[in-house]
Design a protein around this motif. Structure first.
Motif, mmCIF file in Angstrom:
data_model
loop_
_atom_site.group_PDB
_atom_site.id
_atom_site.type_symbol
_atom_site.label_atom_id
_atom_site.label_comp_id
_atom_site.label_asym_id
_atom_site.label_seq_id
_atom_site.Cartn_x
_atom_site.Cartn_y
_atom_site.Cartn_z
ATOM 1 N N UNK A 120 0.812 -1.222 0.000
ATOM 2 C CA UNK A 120 0.000 0.000 0.000
ATOM 3 C C UNK A 120 0.843 1.268 0.000
ATOM 4 N N UNK A 121 1.934 1.281 0.739
ATOM 5 C CA UNK A 121 2.813 2.449 0.674
ATOM 6 C C UNK A 121 3.364 2.632 -0.733
ATOM 7 N N UNK A 122 3.844 1.531 -1.317
ATOM 8 C CA UNK A 122 4.448 1.635 -2.643
ATOM 9 C C UNK A 122 3.419 2.104 -3.672
ATOM 10 N N UNK A 123 2.229 1.502 -3.644
ATOM 11 C CA UNK A 123 1.185 1.888 -4.598
ATOM 12 C C UNK A 123 0.792 3.351 -4.427
ATOM 13 N N UNK A 124 0.679 3.779 -3.174
ATOM 14 C CA UNK A 124 0.294 5.166 -2.918
ATOM 15 C C UNK A 124 1.356 6.126 -3.424
ATOM 16 N N UNK A 125 2.628 5.804 -3.190
ATOM 17 C CA UNK A 125 3.718 6.650 -3.676
ATOM 18 C C UNK A 125 3.690 6.761 -5.199
ATOM 19 N N UNK A 126 3.214 5.702 -5.863
ATOM 20 C CA UNK A 126 3.135 5.717 -7.326
ATOM 21 C C UNK A 126 1.864 6.382 -7.835
ATOM 22 N N UNK A 127 1.021 6.853 -6.940
ATOM 23 C CA UNK A 127 -0.182 7.575 -7.350
ATOM 24 C C UNK A 127 -1.355 6.694 -7.721
ATOM 25 N N UNK A 128 -1.342 5.419 -7.293
ATOM 26 C CA UNK A 128 -2.438 4.512 -7.619
ATOM 27 C C UNK A 128 -3.620 4.808 -6.696
ATOM 28 N N UNK A 129 -4.803 4.966 -7.263
ATOM 29 C CA UNK A 129 -5.990 5.217 -6.467
ATOM 30 C C UNK A 129 -6.221 4.080 -5.481
ATOM 31 N N UNK A 130 -6.726 4.419 -4.308
ATOM 32 C CA UNK A 130 -6.855 3.438 -3.228
ATOM 33 C C UNK A 130 -7.636 2.197 -3.662
ATOM 34 N N UNK A 131 -8.654 2.370 -4.457
ATOM 35 C CA UNK A 131 -9.488 1.242 -4.877
ATOM 36 C C UNK A 131 -8.706 0.206 -5.675
ATOM 37 N N UNK A 132 -7.624 0.623 -6.333
ATOM 38 C CA UNK A 132 -6.892 -0.269 -7.228
ATOM 39 C C UNK A 132 -5.530 -0.692 -6.676
#
Length: 403
Positions: A241-253
């Motif tokens: 989740x940290x990595x995805x968030x840093x990459x700008x991925x919307x929470x749902x995905x």
């Protein structure tokens, strides 16, 4: 023959001696011991000496409450029976007492008290035999805002644990953003060992930021981090989740199966190959609780299987209700592939006719699959010996020969 082979061989041995030594030092090969199939993260203030059997009981109750659903989703009575036995015998393989994101920011006196209590509880569980086979602590990162707190927590935990008669485990270092932080962690552990009169402390690098995958110069920093750890790095753990968030991925995905996750883990996999540093996939926060048991179990089964197929043999679990599907997916993966792997390995050893012509590297991969199946309790040593003609020691030597 007019060519002096001995002279040329000696010259090349001399010429390549430094490169040979460096290769052996940096890429010693895979470690021979067992790798846990998962790591369970528990906030420090919720950890007790009885947590492991309590999680096993809670997981068993979840199966009891949804027995028909579990049988339907697993689809194999033998696997379901093995899950039950596993939950009774060893419900948690690797435990991480968490004083980072799962714990949050607390007042210093509160974190000190929780750290001390958790260390004493771990020592008690080690003494009474209820501790898992693998364990450790996740501290706050070495970034400037949390550095002092992370160092204090680590020192306090280890000092208290040793004083209570416990044995240290691995330290998880989160949110690593530079090779400098890895080198600083080595320096920190050197100092703690010196002050406490111990040795052998190791740490995992948690890959939660894009900076650890791709540096400002375009290089894969995670590869440099492994070698900067001076032999102390035991694993790379992906933080979904940290990595995805840093990459700008919307929470749902945000997911272990998102393309940004696959890219990061492929880089980690290539960087760690041959180093003895092991990989762990991340977690899913879709929990099989309440009205979400079917969806949560179904998703977890799929994600665990997906990770195993891609060579990530470990992952995170966050709730007791995830244990049944962790072990079910793991057992099913190894048991479904056992017959084919054993047959190919026997054919390779006997050089007999086979529809598949396997090379030595593939034989090592087949043997490694069977070793992991044994370590996961998915098959027995007798089953492997009967199917391959190899005992466990011979199989392990073939699977992980070292350099």
């Amino acid at each position: 023959m007019g060519i002096d082979i001995d002279r040329l061989t000696g010259e090349l041995d001399d010429r390549l001696a430094d490169a040979d030594a460096e290769l052996a030092r940096r890429f010693p090969g895979d470690r021979s011991g067992r790798q846990p199939v998962h790591t369970v993260y528990v906030p420090a203030d919720r950890y007790t000496a009885d947590l492991v059997p309590e999680w096993g009981s809670a997981a068993g109750r979840t199966i009891d409450e949804h027995a028909n659903l579990f049988a339907e989703l697993v689809g194999d009575p033998e696997v379901a029976q093995r899950v039950r036995a596993k939950l009774d015998r060893e419900p948690i393989e690797d435990l991480r007492i968490d004083l980072e994101d799962g714990y949050g920011a607390r007042a210093d006196d509160v974190e000190d008290a929780d750290t001390t209590a958790a260390a004493r509880a771990l020592a008690r569980s080690q003494g009474d035999g209820t501790a898992p086979p693998f364990f450790g602590l996740r501290v706050k990162s070495l970034e400037a805002p949390t550095r002092s707190r992370g160092i204090r927590t680590l020192a306090l935990f280890l000092d208290t644990l040793l004083d209570a008669g416990g044995t240290p485990g691995v330290v998880t270092l989160p949110k690593v953003t530079s090779v400098d932080q890895v080198e600083a962690m080595v320096h920190l552990l050197d100092g703690i060992e010196r002050d406490l009169g111990i040795d052998g402390l190791r740490f995992e690098i948690q890959i939660e930021t894009p900076q650890s995958i791709l540096g400002p110069d375009g290089t894969a920093l995670v590869a440099r981090m492994i070698h900067a750890a001076d032999g102390r790095c035991s694993g790379l753990h992906y933080g979904t989740y940290d990595y995805s968030a840093f990459c700008g991925i919307a929470a749902e995905f945000q997911s272990m199966a998102h393309p940004v996750a696959d890219h990061a883990k492929l880089v980690m996999q290539a960087a760690a190959a041959g180093t003895g540093v092991r990989l762990s996939d991340g977690s899913t926060n879709v929990l099989p609780v309440g009205d979400n048991v079917r969806a949560g179990w179904h998703l977890h089964l799929e994600l665990v299987r997906r990770s195993l197929e891609r060579g990530y043999y470990q992952g995170w679990d966050l709730h007791p209700a995830q244990l049944p599907t962790r072990f079910a997916a793991t057992f099913a993966f190894y048991r479904s592939g056992f017959g084919r792997a054993a047959e190919r390995l026997r054919a390779y050893g006997e050089r007999s006719g086979s529809a598949t012509l396997d090379e030595p590297a593939t034989a090592r991969a087949l043997a490694d699959f069977l070793v992991r199946a044994l370590h996961a309790n998915a098959v027995t040593a007798d089953e492997v010996a009967a199917a391959t003609g190899l005992d466990t020691d011979t199989l392990t030597a073939l699977a992980r020969p070292g350099r």
